[in-house]
Design a protein around this motif. Structure first.
Motif, PDB file in Angstrom:
ATOM      1  N   GLN A 112       0.962  -1.139   0.023  1.00  0.00           N
ATOM      2  CA  GLN A 112      -0.009   0.026   0.081  1.00  0.00           C
ATOM      3  C   GLN A 112       0.947   1.192   0.086  1.00  0.00           C
ATOM      4  OE1 GLN A 112      -2.593  -0.649   3.487  1.00  0.00           O
ATOM      5  NE2 GLN A 112      -4.253  -1.399   2.225  1.00  0.00           N
ATOM      6  N   LEU A 113       0.479   2.126  -0.804  1.00  0.00           N
ATOM      7  CA  LEU A 113       0.984   3.432  -0.885  1.00  0.00           C
ATOM      8  C   LEU A 113       0.140   4.555  -0.505  1.00  0.00           C
ATOM      9  CD1 LEU A 113       3.055   2.733  -4.360  1.00  0.00           C
ATOM     10  CD2 LEU A 113       4.208   2.876  -2.201  1.00  0.00           C
ATOM     11  N   VAL A 114       0.444   5.326   0.334  1.00  0.00           N
ATOM     12  CA  VAL A 114      -0.362   6.559   0.902  1.00  0.00           C
ATOM     13  C   VAL A 114       0.222   7.666   0.577  1.00  0.00           C
ATOM     14  CG1 VAL A 114      -1.754   7.439   2.806  1.00  0.00           C
ATOM     15  CG2 VAL A 114      -1.493   4.890   2.450  1.00  0.00           C
ATOM     16  N   GLU A 115      -0.263   8.732  -0.255  1.00  0.00           N
ATOM     17  CA  GLU A 115       0.249   9.894  -0.476  1.00  0.00           C
ATOM     18  C   GLU A 115      -0.349  10.943   0.347  1.00  0.00           C
ATOM     19  OE1 GLU A 115      -0.159   8.119  -4.860  1.00  0.00           O
ATOM     20  OE2 GLU A 115      -1.510   8.270  -3.010  1.00  0.00           O
ATOM     21  N   SER A 116       0.240  12.227   0.709  1.00  0.00           N
ATOM     22  CA  SER A 116      -0.231  13.356   1.412  1.00  0.00           C
ATOM     23  C   SER A 116       0.485  14.562   1.047  1.00  0.00           C
ATOM     24  CB  SER A 116      -0.131  12.998   2.967  1.00  0.00           C
ATOM     25  OG  SER A 116       1.330  12.632   3.488  1.00  0.00           O
ATOM     26  N   GLY A 117       0.087  15.445   1.515  1.00  0.00           N
ATOM     27  CA  GLY A 117       0.798  16.657   1.399  1.00  0.00           C
ATOM     28  C   GLY A 117       0.440  17.755   0.016  1.00  0.00           C
ATOM     29  N   GLY A 118      -0.779  17.370  -0.622  1.00  0.00           N
ATOM     30  CA  GLY A 118      -1.181  17.893  -1.664  1.00  0.00           C
ATOM     31  C   GLY A 118      -2.279  19.203  -1.198  1.00  0.00           C
ATOM     32  N   GLY A 119      -2.441  20.007  -2.098  1.00  0.00           N
ATOM     33  CA  GLY A 119      -3.254  21.421  -1.596  1.00  0.00           C
ATOM     34  C   GLY A 119      -3.283  22.371  -2.480  1.00  0.00           C
ATOM     35  N   LEU A 120      -3.724  23.486  -2.311  1.00  0.00           N
ATOM     36  CA  LEU A 120      -3.882  24.692  -3.026  1.00  0.00           C
ATOM     37  C   LEU A 120      -2.822  25.757  -2.818  1.00  0.00           C
ATOM     38  CD1 LEU A 120      -5.438  26.445  -5.011  1.00  0.00           C
ATOM     39  CD2 LEU A 120      -6.773  27.441  -2.971  1.00  0.00           C
ATOM     40  N   ASN A 136      14.743   5.907   4.017  1.00  0.00           N
ATOM     41  CA  ASN A 136      14.269   4.443   4.170  1.00  0.00           C
ATOM     42  C   ASN A 136      13.850   3.810   5.465  1.00  0.00           C
ATOM     43  OD1 ASN A 136      15.202   4.164   1.491  1.00  0.00           O
ATOM     44  ND2 ASN A 136      17.100   3.118   1.958  1.00  0.00           N
ATOM     45  N   ALA A 137      14.278   4.609   6.479  1.00  0.00           N
ATOM     46  CA  ALA A 137      13.863   4.452   7.802  1.00  0.00           C
ATOM     47  C   ALA A 137      12.378   4.534   8.051  1.00  0.00           C
ATOM     48  CB  ALA A 137      14.774   4.967   8.839  1.00  0.00           C
ATOM     49  N   LYS A 138      11.744   5.310   7.349  1.00  0.00           N
ATOM     50  CA  LYS A 138      10.341   5.605   7.437  1.00  0.00           C
ATOM     51  C   LYS A 138       9.782   4.979   6.420  1.00  0.00           C
ATOM     52  CE  LYS A 138      11.081  10.136  10.141  1.00  0.00           C
ATOM     53  NZ  LYS A 138      10.856  11.534   9.977  1.00  0.00           N
ATOM     54  N   ASN A 139      10.271   4.490   5.713  1.00  0.00           N
ATOM     55  CA  ASN A 139       9.677   3.726   4.306  1.00  0.00           C
ATOM     56  C   ASN A 139       8.849   4.919   3.606  1.00  0.00           C
ATOM     57  OD1 ASN A 139      10.553   1.261   5.105  1.00  0.00           O
ATOM     58  ND2 ASN A 139       8.820   0.814   6.220  1.00  0.00           N
ATOM     59  N   THR A 140       9.287   5.965   3.343  1.00  0.00           N
ATOM     60  CA  THR A 140       8.695   7.137   2.644  1.00  0.00           C
ATOM     61  C   THR A 140       9.569   7.771   1.693  1.00  0.00           C
ATOM     62  OG1 THR A 140       7.549   7.598   4.808  1.00  0.00           O
ATOM     63  CG2 THR A 140       7.521   9.537   3.489  1.00  0.00           C
ATOM     64  N   VAL A 141       8.791   8.321   0.548  1.00  0.00           N
ATOM     65  CA  VAL A 141       9.581   9.001  -0.690  1.00  0.00           C
ATOM     66  C   VAL A 141       8.831  10.393  -0.348  1.00  0.00           C
ATOM     67  CG1 VAL A 141       9.945   9.125  -2.971  1.00  0.00           C
ATOM     68  CG2 VAL A 141      10.289   6.774  -1.875  1.00  0.00           C
ATOM     69  N   TYR A 142       9.853  11.193  -0.705  1.00  0.00           N
ATOM     70  CA  TYR A 142       9.216  12.815  -0.854  1.00  0.00           C
ATOM     71  C   TYR A 142       9.436  13.240  -2.152  1.00  0.00           C
ATOM     72  CZ  TYR A 142       9.734  11.879   4.286  1.00  0.00           C
ATOM     73  OH  TYR A 142       9.631  11.270   5.535  1.00  0.00           O
ATOM     74  N   LEU A 143       8.503  14.204  -2.616  1.00  0.00           N
ATOM     75  CA  LEU A 143       8.846  15.120  -3.571  1.00  0.00           C
ATOM     76  C   LEU A 143       8.569  16.558  -3.151  1.00  0.00           C
ATOM     77  CD1 LEU A 143       9.185  15.041  -6.668  1.00  0.00           C
ATOM     78  CD2 LEU A 143       6.684  15.684  -6.911  1.00  0.00           C
ATOM     79  N   GLN A 144       9.718  17.346  -3.159  1.00  0.00           N
ATOM     80  CA  GLN A 144       9.791  18.808  -2.620  1.00  0.00           C
ATOM     81  C   GLN A 144       9.570  19.568  -4.164  1.00  0.00           C
ATOM     82  OE1 GLN A 144      10.084  20.369   0.290  1.00  0.00           O
ATOM     83  NE2 GLN A 144       9.457  22.220  -0.928  1.00  0.00           N
ATOM     84  N   MET A 145       8.632  20.227  -3.965  1.00  0.00           N
ATOM     85  CA  MET A 145       7.976  21.077  -5.257  1.00  0.00           C
ATOM     86  C   MET A 145       8.224  22.475  -4.888  1.00  0.00           C
ATOM     87  SD  MET A 145       4.712  18.622  -6.487  1.00  0.00           S
ATOM     88  CE  MET A 145       3.875  19.475  -5.225  1.00  0.00           C
ATOM     89  N   SER A 166       5.499  26.540  -2.788  1.00  0.00           N
ATOM     90  CA  SER A 166       6.224  25.294  -2.587  1.00  0.00           C
ATOM     91  C   SER A 166       5.127  24.331  -1.954  1.00  0.00           C
ATOM     92  CB  SER A 166       7.372  25.437  -1.762  1.00  0.00           C
ATOM     93  OG  SER A 166       8.255  26.190  -2.436  1.00  0.00           O
ATOM     94  N   LEU A 167       5.386  22.860  -2.089  1.00  0.00           N
ATOM     95  CA  LEU A 167       4.814  22.126  -1.347  1.00  0.00           C
ATOM     96  C   LEU A 167       5.378  20.862  -1.472  1.00  0.00           C
ATOM     97  CD1 LEU A 167       1.015  21.735  -3.267  1.00  0.00           C
ATOM     98  CD2 LEU A 167       1.699  22.307  -0.631  1.00  0.00           C
ATOM     99  N   ARG A 168       5.515  19.765  -0.159  1.00  0.00           N
ATOM    100  CA  ARG A 168       5.953  18.861  -0.047  1.00  0.00           C
ATOM    101  C   ARG A 168       5.368  17.648  -0.133  1.00  0.00           C
ATOM    102  NH1 ARG A 168      10.627  16.246   4.104  1.00  0.00           N
ATOM    103  NH2 ARG A 168       8.561  16.028   5.585  1.00  0.00           N
ATOM    104  N   LEU A 169       5.193  16.687  -0.922  1.00  0.00           N
ATOM    105  CA  LEU A 169       4.445  15.520  -1.282  1.00  0.00           C
ATOM    106  C   LEU A 169       5.201  14.466  -0.154  1.00  0.00           C
ATOM    107  CD1 LEU A 169       3.056  15.643  -4.840  1.00  0.00           C
ATOM    108  CD2 LEU A 169       1.983  16.741  -2.741  1.00  0.00           C
ATOM    109  N   SER A 170       4.364  13.605   0.185  1.00  0.00           N
ATOM    110  CA  SER A 170       4.914  12.339   1.050  1.00  0.00           C
ATOM    111  C   SER A 170       4.154  11.104   0.455  1.00  0.00           C
ATOM    112  CB  SER A 170       4.789  12.408   2.308  1.00  0.00           C
ATOM    113  OG  SER A 170       5.470  13.663   2.903  1.00  0.00           O
ATOM    114  N   CYS A 171       5.032   9.931   0.301  1.00  0.00           N
ATOM    115  CA  CYS A 171       4.549   8.678   0.027  1.00  0.00           C
ATOM    116  C   CYS A 171       4.922   7.692   0.871  1.00  0.00           C
ATOM    117  CB  CYS A 171       4.737   8.545  -1.512  1.00  0.00           C
ATOM    118  SG  CYS A 171       4.287   6.796  -2.039  1.00  0.00           S
ATOM    119  N   ALA A 172       3.948   7.389   1.926  1.00  0.00           N
ATOM    120  CA  ALA A 172       4.415   6.157   2.986  1.00  0.00           C
ATOM    121  C   ALA A 172       3.825   4.770   2.351  1.00  0.00           C
ATOM    122  CB  ALA A 172       3.570   6.485   4.307  1.00  0.00           C
TER     123      ALA A 172
END
Length: 117
Positions: A3-11, A74-83, A17-23
């Motif tokens: 399972q992959l759960v994204e967060s951090g989107g918005g207006l 890797n320790a948090k099993n999370t990938v980020y996207l800094q925009m 800038s925004l930072r998205l996370s994928c756990a």
């Protein structure tokens, strides 16, 4: 099942800038490919930024180079996207993707990013 759960989107306003996370529900260290894609209404789903572990490459879509940065914890099993320096044309649903070598990949449910003044 992964399972992959994204967060951090918005207006956000143009230039912001925004930072998205994928756990991920399991260790990301074993994934051959992991990263971000996006899809705007009426458009195909395009690659934004991905890691490829086999050759340790990081790839970016031409339209985001120099503005977006992908990273991983890797320790948090999370990938980020800094925009950064967001533009109107960055408006889309952003999806996280991960795949093991030789296997069909998995997608998250997506997170909406809207760039508007």
């Amino acid at each position: 099942q992964l399972q992959l759960v994204e967060s951090g989107g918005g207006l956000v306003q143009p230039g912001g800038s925004l930072r998205l996370s994928c756990a991920a529900s399991r260790s990301i260290a074993s994934f051959y490919t992991m990263g971000w894609f996006r899809q705007a209404p009426g458009n195909q789903r395009d690659m934004v930024a991905v890691f490829t572990s086999g050759d340790s490459r990081t790839m970016y879509g031409d339209s985001v180079k120099g503005r977006f940065t992908i990273s991983r914890d890797n320790a948090k099993n999370t990938v980020y996207l800094q925009m950064n320096s967001l533009k109107l044309e960055d408006t889309a649903v952003y999806y996280c993707y991960a795949a093991l070598l030789g296997q069909k990949g998995s997608w998250g449910q997506g997170t909406q990013v809207t760039v508007s003044s």
